[in-house]
Write a protein that holds these residues in place. Sequence first.
Motif, PDB file in Angstrom:
ATOM      1  N   ALA A 287      53.237  33.875  40.290  1.00  0.00           N
ATOM      2  CA  ALA A 287      53.693  34.240  39.458  1.00  0.00           C
ATOM      3  C   ALA A 287      53.265  36.273  39.852  1.00  0.00           C
ATOM      4  O   ALA A 287      51.954  36.034  40.042  1.00  0.00           O
ATOM      5  CB  ALA A 287      53.666  34.169  38.334  1.00  0.00           C
ATOM      6  N   VAL A 288      53.366  37.451  38.844  1.00  0.00           N
ATOM      7  CA  VAL A 288      53.315  38.318  38.748  1.00  0.00           C
ATOM      8  C   VAL A 288      51.377  38.602  38.170  1.00  0.00           C
ATOM      9  O   VAL A 288      50.756  39.670  39.182  1.00  0.00           O
ATOM     10  CB  VAL A 288      53.779  39.681  38.015  1.00  0.00           C
ATOM     11  CG1 VAL A 288      53.740  39.006  36.612  1.00  0.00           C
ATOM     12  CG2 VAL A 288      53.924  41.410  38.141  1.00  0.00           C
TER      13      VAL A 288
ATOM     14  N   CYS B 110      48.110  30.335  42.273  1.00  0.00           N
ATOM     15  CA  CYS B 110      47.652  28.259  42.174  1.00  0.00           C
ATOM     16  C   CYS B 110      46.666  28.242  43.549  1.00  0.00           C
ATOM     17  O   CYS B 110      47.017  28.550  44.666  1.00  0.00           O
ATOM     18  CB  CYS B 110      48.969  28.346  42.691  1.00  0.00           C
ATOM     19  SG  CYS B 110      48.639  26.015  41.911  1.00  0.00           S
TER      20      CYS B 110
ATOM     21  N   ILE C 209      42.881  34.327  31.702  1.00  0.00           N
ATOM     22  CA  ILE C 209      43.972  34.226  30.438  1.00  0.00           C
ATOM     23  C   ILE C 209      43.879  32.645  30.149  1.00  0.00           C
ATOM     24  O   ILE C 209      43.819  31.743  29.427  1.00  0.00           O
ATOM     25  CB  ILE C 209      44.602  35.092  30.728  1.00  0.00           C
ATOM     26  CG1 ILE C 209      44.826  36.476  30.581  1.00  0.00           C
ATOM     27  CG2 ILE C 209      45.957  33.956  29.562  1.00  0.00           C
ATOM     28  CD1 ILE C 209      46.213  37.646  30.446  1.00  0.00           C
ATOM     29  N   ASP C 210      44.241  31.587  31.470  1.00  0.00           N
ATOM     30  CA  ASP C 210      44.085  30.733  31.656  1.00  0.00           C
ATOM     31  C   ASP C 210      43.338  30.018  32.595  1.00  0.00           C
ATOM     32  O   ASP C 210      44.320  30.466  33.478  1.00  0.00           O
ATOM     33  CB  ASP C 210      45.671  29.963  30.786  1.00  0.00           C
ATOM     34  CG  ASP C 210      45.541  29.621  29.127  1.00  0.00           C
ATOM     35  OD1 ASP C 210      44.432  28.878  28.967  1.00  0.00           O
ATOM     36  OD2 ASP C 210      46.551  30.447  28.343  1.00  0.00           O
ATOM     37  N   LEU C 211      43.198  28.324  32.628  1.00  0.00           N
ATOM     38  CA  LEU C 211      42.509  28.005  33.685  1.00  0.00           C
ATOM     39  C   LEU C 211      43.074  26.436  33.085  1.00  0.00           C
ATOM     40  O   LEU C 211      42.903  26.320  33.000  1.00  0.00           O
ATOM     41  CB  LEU C 211      41.229  28.382  34.065  1.00  0.00           C
ATOM     42  CG  LEU C 211      40.663  27.706  35.548  1.00  0.00           C
ATOM     43  CD1 LEU C 211      41.374  28.117  36.518  1.00  0.00           C
ATOM     44  CD2 LEU C 211      39.336  28.119  35.442  1.00  0.00           C
ATOM     45  N   VAL C 212      44.691  26.161  34.995  1.00  0.00           N
ATOM     46  CA  VAL C 212      44.703  25.282  33.746  1.00  0.00           C
ATOM     47  C   VAL C 212      45.047  24.259  35.281  1.00  0.00           C
ATOM     48  O   VAL C 212      45.896  23.871  36.369  1.00  0.00           O
ATOM     49  CB  VAL C 212      46.176  25.335  33.545  1.00  0.00           C
ATOM     50  CG1 VAL C 212      46.573  24.164  33.218  1.00  0.00           C
ATOM     51  CG2 VAL C 212      46.871  26.185  32.698  1.00  0.00           C
TER      52      VAL C 212
ATOM     53  N   LEU D 113      45.973  26.248  38.090  1.00  0.00           N
ATOM     54  CA  LEU D 113      46.630  27.306  37.858  1.00  0.00           C
ATOM     55  C   LEU D 113      45.758  29.185  37.533  1.00  0.00           C
ATOM     56  O   LEU D 113      45.141  28.335  36.148  1.00  0.00           O
ATOM     57  CB  LEU D 113      47.378  27.939  36.887  1.00  0.00           C
ATOM     58  CG  LEU D 113      48.311  28.396  36.614  1.00  0.00           C
ATOM     59  CD1 LEU D 113      49.510  28.752  38.140  1.00  0.00           C
ATOM     60  CD2 LEU D 113      49.439  28.374  35.170  1.00  0.00           C
TER      61      LEU D 113
ATOM     62  N   HIS E 172      45.663  31.984  35.488  1.00  0.00           N
ATOM     63  CA  HIS E 172      46.128  32.854  34.761  1.00  0.00           C
ATOM     64  C   HIS E 172      45.742  34.261  34.490  1.00  0.00           C
ATOM     65  O   HIS E 172      44.953  34.158  33.880  1.00  0.00           O
ATOM     66  CB  HIS E 172      46.843  32.604  33.556  1.00  0.00           C
ATOM     67  CG  HIS E 172      47.548  33.134  33.429  1.00  0.00           C
ATOM     68  ND1 HIS E 172      48.165  33.156  31.620  1.00  0.00           N
ATOM     69  CD2 HIS E 172      47.860  34.181  33.425  1.00  0.00           C
ATOM     70  CE1 HIS E 172      49.110  34.037  31.545  1.00  0.00           C
ATOM     71  NE2 HIS E 172      49.411  34.935  32.538  1.00  0.00           N
ATOM     72  N   TYR E 173      45.735  35.183  34.962  1.00  0.00           N
ATOM     73  CA  TYR E 173      44.852  36.613  35.132  1.00  0.00           C
ATOM     74  C   TYR E 173      45.083  37.346  34.166  1.00  0.00           C
ATOM     75  O   TYR E 173      46.216  37.356  34.088  1.00  0.00           O
ATOM     76  CB  TYR E 173      43.982  36.868  36.459  1.00  0.00           C
ATOM     77  CG  TYR E 173      44.916  37.170  37.438  1.00  0.00           C
ATOM     78  CD1 TYR E 173      45.141  36.433  38.232  1.00  0.00           C
ATOM     79  CD2 TYR E 173      45.240  38.268  37.169  1.00  0.00           C
ATOM     80  CE1 TYR E 173      45.930  37.524  39.171  1.00  0.00           C
ATOM     81  CE2 TYR E 173      45.827  38.873  38.283  1.00  0.00           C
ATOM     82  CZ  TYR E 173      46.790  38.031  39.106  1.00  0.00           C
ATOM     83  OH  TYR E 173      47.742  38.748  40.388  1.00  0.00           O
TER      84      TYR E 173
ATOM     85  N   LEU F  46      46.074  40.638  34.275  1.00  0.00           N
ATOM     86  CA  LEU F  46      47.210  41.369  35.402  1.00  0.00           C
ATOM     87  C   LEU F  46      46.580  43.183  34.856  1.00  0.00           C
ATOM     88  O   LEU F  46      47.043  44.229  35.443  1.00  0.00           O
ATOM     89  CB  LEU F  46      48.610  41.630  35.351  1.00  0.00           C
ATOM     90  CG  LEU F  46      49.502  42.197  34.568  1.00  0.00           C
ATOM     91  CD1 LEU F  46      50.682  42.111  35.791  1.00  0.00           C
ATOM     92  CD2 LEU F  46      50.165  42.077  33.906  1.00  0.00           C
TER      93      LEU F  46
END
Lengths: 234, 305
Positions: free
Chosen positions: A9-10, A14, A45-48, A55, A57-58, A60
């Motif tokens: 995603a933007v 992954c 933001i999240d690390l899944v 995943l 999620h940083y 931006l």
Amino acid sequence: MTPRIERVAVDALCVHLSDAIDPDLLPWLQAADQALRQRFAGCLIDLVPAYTSLLLHYDLVQLSEQQARAWAAEALQDLQPAATRSGQLHQLPVWYAPGVGPDLRAVATRLGCSQRELIRRHSQPVYQVYALGFAPGFAYLGLLDPALALPRLATPRQQVPAGSVAIAERQTAIYPLPSPGGWHLLGRMPLPLFDPHTPPYSLLQPGDQVQLVAIERYEFIRLGGDPTPCEAPA
Amino acid sequence: MTLLRVVKTLGLAQLQDGGRFGCRHLGVTQGGPLDWLAAGLANRLLGNAADACVVEIPWGGFSVRAEQDTTLALCGADLGATLDGKPVSHNASFRVRAGQQLDCRSPRSGVRGYLATPDGFKAPRLLGASATVGRERLGGLQGDGRSLQLDDQLSAGSRRPAPVSLSPDDYFDLSAPAILSMLFAAEYAQFSGHSLFAVTNHSWAVDNRADRMGVRLTGPRLVYQGPGLVSTAIPLGSIQVPPDGQPIILLQDRQTIGGYPRIGALTPLAVARLAQCAPGQPVRLHTLGQEAARQQTLLWLQRLQ
């Protein structure tokens, strides 16, 4: 080990450590989880984690993708599997019975064994928590005895009661909340799995180990279980 | 002290703040307003933080009575709102006196309206947020995931900021055709060449299987040619393609982990726009480079400051 990092995603990458589920991957996943959390710190933001991937999620606002990729590569170079097992061993009681495990009979018949044998084989292994997902506190446990592997139900049930112990493919799991579900139900576990008020919120954490212990009805009720039978199979 | 009392609801209106972050590894979904831009703008009109708690009102049919004088703001779908029967301006904040009734009727454009109050609606915070997620029994006024009910009492801050309105450039024209930006990402390289062409060169229709978890689009069949996948965690806006070839765009209440191949992801702005599309409505997708998509997102985030 050279992880494959792909854009999803933007603001998300992954990190794939492998393309196949493998119990030996868990210490690598845990090491990658720790290294990425440290490197990204306030930009995360999240690390899944899932079975073979994480995943990332940083934020931006703070990071371009180029920076995020560089940080991820840096955090993952010279990765060593987590040396000490951080996980706990949980012994979880399960009442295996047709009322609360409406697929118990059908699964035993399909596998050509007795219900007793099915229960013995399901409760014998020590399972690993590979990942949490699907619902809060829902732990993907594996790997299930290959002789017990069955495809998911053709038509999922509308409502699977909380605590239901289920199998599908090489996995087993316990539903923390009532929800729709397509797995085969064998029994019910009386203890709560998720409490949104109290850290660490989920009883089971990735990397933990789980042993299922067959119990009788009176014990299930004593532990606070709800013995209401399931709806008929869909 | 009660500020607003719910006097009519279809049962769909919910409290939403920015959503839950830092807990997706526990299986907890993100949540938050589907049209995060409209919710943020409604908050900006009142001088709130962009992620303060608002009411998300899908399809209208929601009324509140003021129990104190206050200032409210409405953004997102135009729900033909009236105050004691007189139209209130849309994409604006407005004064309300104790005893007056605000009726959000039915959408004239868009699907979801957002109602904001000074400093946001008060609700318990669980795992860092008040966002309502019914499936997970989390968030909302009682913290148990319930949508707003008749006679619920909502409270907020006591500020009464002066009414202001947005300029038309600040928000989408929801009566214009929806053009959604996407990035090719994840497994896109393993879709057929025809699928990669078709995704941006055909019109799609919003299916009636559309909720806070995801929106299905119907149109040309997309064909994935790669191997079966091990489930991975899924980001906001992911365009997943099940075997029937009809994509599902995953929104704020998606499950954290899934195993269908993905051809890419919508940008956050496109997610907000999709949230305002009704079943049957045509949408088009177009691709954007990653850095262009990031710059576009940053620009809109700045406007919420």
